[in-house]
Design a protein around this motif. Structure first.
Motif, PDB file in Angstrom:
ATOM      1  N   GLU A 162       0.828  -1.207   0.000  1.00  8.28           N
ATOM      2  CA  GLU A 162       0.000   0.000   0.000  1.00  8.28           C
ATOM      3  C   GLU A 162       0.860   1.254   0.000  1.00  8.28           C
ATOM      4  O   GLU A 162       1.756   1.363  -0.811  1.00  8.28           O
ATOM      5  CB  GLU A 162      -0.981  -0.049   1.177  1.00  8.28           C
ATOM      6  CG  GLU A 162      -1.965  -1.219   1.069  1.00  8.28           C
ATOM      7  CD  GLU A 162      -3.133  -1.097   2.023  1.00  8.28           C
ATOM      8  OE1 GLU A 162      -3.091  -0.255   2.938  1.00  8.28           O
ATOM      9  OE2 GLU A 162      -4.119  -1.850   1.841  1.00  8.28           O
ATOM     10  N   THR A 163       0.621   2.167   0.894  1.00  2.00           N
ATOM     11  CA  THR A 163       1.253   3.487   0.830  1.00  2.00           C
ATOM     12  C   THR A 163       2.764   3.425   1.004  1.00  2.00           C
ATOM     13  O   THR A 163       3.305   2.519   1.633  1.00  2.00           O
ATOM     14  CB  THR A 163       0.667   4.410   1.919  1.00  2.00           C
ATOM     15  OG1 THR A 163       0.878   3.800   3.185  1.00  2.00           O
ATOM     16  CG2 THR A 163      -0.815   4.631   1.694  1.00  2.00           C
ATOM     17  N   ILE A 164       3.421   4.442   0.448  1.00  7.69           N
ATOM     18  CA  ILE A 164       4.876   4.586   0.595  1.00  7.69           C
ATOM     19  C   ILE A 164       5.171   5.283   1.916  1.00  7.69           C
ATOM     20  O   ILE A 164       4.674   6.379   2.181  1.00  7.69           O
ATOM     21  CB  ILE A 164       5.467   5.387  -0.579  1.00  7.69           C
ATOM     22  CG1 ILE A 164       5.253   4.634  -1.898  1.00  7.69           C
ATOM     23  CG2 ILE A 164       6.953   5.640  -0.355  1.00  7.69           C
ATOM     24  CD1 ILE A 164       5.703   5.414  -3.120  1.00  7.69           C
ATOM     25  N   LEU A 165       5.972   4.653   2.750  1.00  5.73           N
ATOM     26  CA  LEU A 165       6.326   5.218   4.051  1.00  5.73           C
ATOM     27  C   LEU A 165       7.603   6.049   3.988  1.00  5.73           C
ATOM     28  O   LEU A 165       7.829   6.932   4.824  1.00  5.73           O
ATOM     29  CB  LEU A 165       6.503   4.093   5.081  1.00  5.73           C
ATOM     30  CG  LEU A 165       5.297   3.173   5.286  1.00  5.73           C
ATOM     31  CD1 LEU A 165       5.630   2.064   6.271  1.00  5.73           C
ATOM     32  CD2 LEU A 165       4.086   3.972   5.762  1.00  5.73           C
ATOM     33  N   GLY A 166       8.456   5.773   3.046  1.00  2.00           N
ATOM     34  CA  GLY A 166       9.710   6.505   2.894  1.00  2.00           C
ATOM     35  C   GLY A 166      10.466   5.983   1.685  1.00  2.00           C
ATOM     36  O   GLY A 166      10.154   4.919   1.145  1.00  2.00           O
ATOM     37  N   SER A 167      11.466   6.752   1.253  1.00  7.30           N
ATOM     38  CA  SER A 167      12.257   6.322   0.092  1.00  7.30           C
ATOM     39  C   SER A 167      13.653   6.920   0.179  1.00  7.30           C
ATOM     40  O   SER A 167      13.880   7.942   0.845  1.00  7.30           O
ATOM     41  CB  SER A 167      11.589   6.759  -1.218  1.00  7.30           C
ATOM     42  OG  SER A 167      11.471   8.170  -1.276  1.00  7.30           O
ATOM     43  N   GLY A 168      14.586   6.249  -0.486  1.00  7.81           N
ATOM     44  CA  GLY A 168      15.973   6.699  -0.528  1.00  7.81           C
ATOM     45  C   GLY A 168      16.552   6.469  -1.903  1.00  7.81           C
ATOM     46  O   GLY A 168      15.809   6.259  -2.876  1.00  7.81           O
ATOM     47  N   SER A 169      17.877   6.514  -1.987  1.00  5.84           N
ATOM     48  CA  SER A 169      18.541   6.380  -3.289  1.00  5.84           C
ATOM     49  C   SER A 169      18.373   4.990  -3.885  1.00  5.84           C
ATOM     50  O   SER A 169      18.226   4.841  -5.100  1.00  5.84           O
ATOM     51  CB  SER A 169      20.040   6.682  -3.131  1.00  5.84           C
ATOM     52  OG  SER A 169      20.244   7.982  -2.643  1.00  5.84           O
ATOM     53  N   PHE A 170      18.382   3.958  -3.040  1.00 11.15           N
ATOM     54  CA  PHE A 170      18.360   2.590  -3.551  1.00 11.15           C
ATOM     55  C   PHE A 170      17.148   1.787  -3.101  1.00 11.15           C
ATOM     56  O   PHE A 170      16.938   0.680  -3.582  1.00 11.15           O
ATOM     57  CB  PHE A 170      19.634   1.844  -3.106  1.00 11.15           C
ATOM     58  CG  PHE A 170      20.898   2.551  -3.469  1.00 11.15           C
ATOM     59  CD1 PHE A 170      21.313   2.639  -4.782  1.00 11.15           C
ATOM     60  CD2 PHE A 170      21.684   3.153  -2.497  1.00 11.15           C
ATOM     61  CE1 PHE A 170      22.479   3.296  -5.123  1.00 11.15           C
ATOM     62  CE2 PHE A 170      22.842   3.815  -2.821  1.00 11.15           C
ATOM     63  CZ  PHE A 170      23.246   3.895  -4.148  1.00 11.15           C
ATOM     64  N   ALA A 171      16.368   2.322  -2.163  1.00 11.99           N
ATOM     65  CA  ALA A 171      15.262   1.530  -1.607  1.00 11.99           C
ATOM     66  C   ALA A 171      14.039   2.405  -1.340  1.00 11.99           C
ATOM     67  O   ALA A 171      14.131   3.629  -1.204  1.00 11.99           O
ATOM     68  CB  ALA A 171      15.705   0.843  -0.320  1.00 11.99           C
TER      69      ALA A 171
END
Length: 410
Positions: free
Chosen positions: A145-154
């Motif tokens: 479901e929803t995106i909780l966080g993101s970074g360069s590779f994940a």
């Protein structure tokens, strides 16, 4: 005499050591010397064999003709443009010998290779994905479901188990972004470390699942609120002292647990701490974490600029545990004052401030001297004088009328 000379010349020529060019030159000189000696002997022989005047004219003429023919034959053998005229054919024999020698060397090497055992396949690393990942689960078991966080590779997404309806935080690494062995090894190391640790103040990994396109870390779901966003919601972005010390102590205890296992986080910051409704915090994101004995050092440049230690910036060999302590000092200063102790117009200026300037705090914001003692102990530029994690958690400031949630180690 002519036949005797020819035989001697042939014997000398055959006796030449064709294995060594220097030897050929030396023996050629000897041969030429022998030829000169033979010529001298011939001259003496001619003088001793001269006939008296009483011989008839026909006999005398015949003897002179024979002498001239014999002398001409000798001159043809020794009067050539180069001194190696007597060595005709030696070059060809040398070439044949060198070819035979090379062939023998190649055959000898091939025999050695044939005797060697075939190379064995290296044993599978302890960080092999098929050993680290769960082979029974598939990502089809979860609804993303929803995106909780993101970074360069994940990317971290909320995942719900289709059967139990349990919520999980699923960290998804797309394989296409892990395009070199170093990035893949970092993911393997993160999984390996998370599988080893269980602590009340550290995020828990339940499973690692690999499929064709991604590597997925299924972890406990806390909330979407980080300590950074929690502090931003407070007036002047500052926490009350007692609450600040309570939260900080939990983080320090998590670091104490890791350091006792020779694990260093290497990216301690407000964004990597999650808040629960019970005011319990969880340390997350072990992407830079490393397991390193105390007698080893590294000079890897990693982390978040505001939290980097002087030794990381200088890229000098150090044990990363000391850099974790530095990051804790930055964290505590940020929580208690609402500001970073070192600032710069850009990263280069910031790094210069970290390496050269003393810790500065806003004079308008009065800070408890006991808290300041902990900050200064953590932000000591000399690694040898910087506090250890035991000195941090044992400081009296954390044991005076402060509510500290009990730390449970599973």
């Amino acid at each position: 005499m002519q036949r005797q000379f020819d035989i001697t010349l042939e014997l000398k020529t055959d006796a030449i050591n064709i294995y060594d060019l220097n030897s050929i030159k030396l023996q050629a000189d000897v041969i030429l010397k022998n030829i000169e000696n033979q010529i001298n002997k011939c001259s003496q022989w001619k003088s001793s064999k001269e006939q008296p005047l009483s011989l008839n004219t026909t006999q005398n003429t015949r003897i002179q003709q024979q002498d001239r023919q014999w002398s001409t034959s000798i001159n043809k053998k020794i009067q050539q443009p180069r001194p190696f005229s007597a060595l005709s054919g030696v070059g060809t024999r040398i070439k044949r010998f060198e070819d035979a020698k090379d062939k023998q060397k190649i055959e000898s090497q091939q025999q050695i290779i044939d005797k060697c055992p075939l190379p064995q396949k290296p044993p599978k690393s302890a960080l092999a994905l098929n050993q680290l990942c769960n082979q029974e689960l598939i990502m089809g078991n979860f609804k993303l479901e929803t995106i909780l966080g993101s970074g360069s590779f994940a990317m971290v997404r909320l995942g719900i188990d289709k059967n139990s309806k349990e919520k999980y935080a699923i960290k998804i690494y797309e394989k296409i972004k892990l395009n070199d062995s170093q990035k893949m090894n970092n993911v393997k190391r993160e999984i390996s470390i998370l599988k080893r640790i269980e602590h009340q103040n550290i995020i828990k990994l339940y499973w690692a699942i690999e499929d064709k396109k991604s590597i997925n870390l299924v972890m406990e779901y806390i909330s979407s609120q980080s300590l950074a966003s929690y502090i931003k919601s407070k007036p002047n972005r500052i926490l009350p002292e007692k609450e600040c010390l309570s939260l900080f102590y939990q983080i320090a205890m998590a670091i104490k647990y890791l350091h006792d296992l020779n694990i260093c986080h290497r990216d301690i910051k407000l964004d990597n701490v999650l808040m629960m409704k019970t005011n319990v915090v969880k340390l997350i994101d072990f992407g830079f974490a490393i397991c390193m004995p105390l007698n080893q050092k590294t000079n890897v440049f990693c982390g978040t600029p505001h939290y980097m230690s002087p030794e990381i910036i200088a890229k000098v060999p150090h044990h990363p545990a000391s850099s974790d302590i530095w990051s804790l000092g930055i964290l505590l200063s940020r929580m208690i004052t609402g500001e970073y102790p070192f600032k710069g117009q850009n990263d280069k200026d910031l790094y210069r401030q970290i390496q050269c300037q003393k810790v500065k705090t806003n004079q308008d914001k009065k800070i408890n001297e006991n808290v300041m003692r902990v900050i200064n102990g953590c932000l000591e530029k000399n690694v040898q004088n910087r506090w250890s994690i035991d000195q941090v958690i044992n400081d009296p400031v954390f044991h005076k009328d402060i509510l500290i949630p009990s730390v449970k180690v599973f």
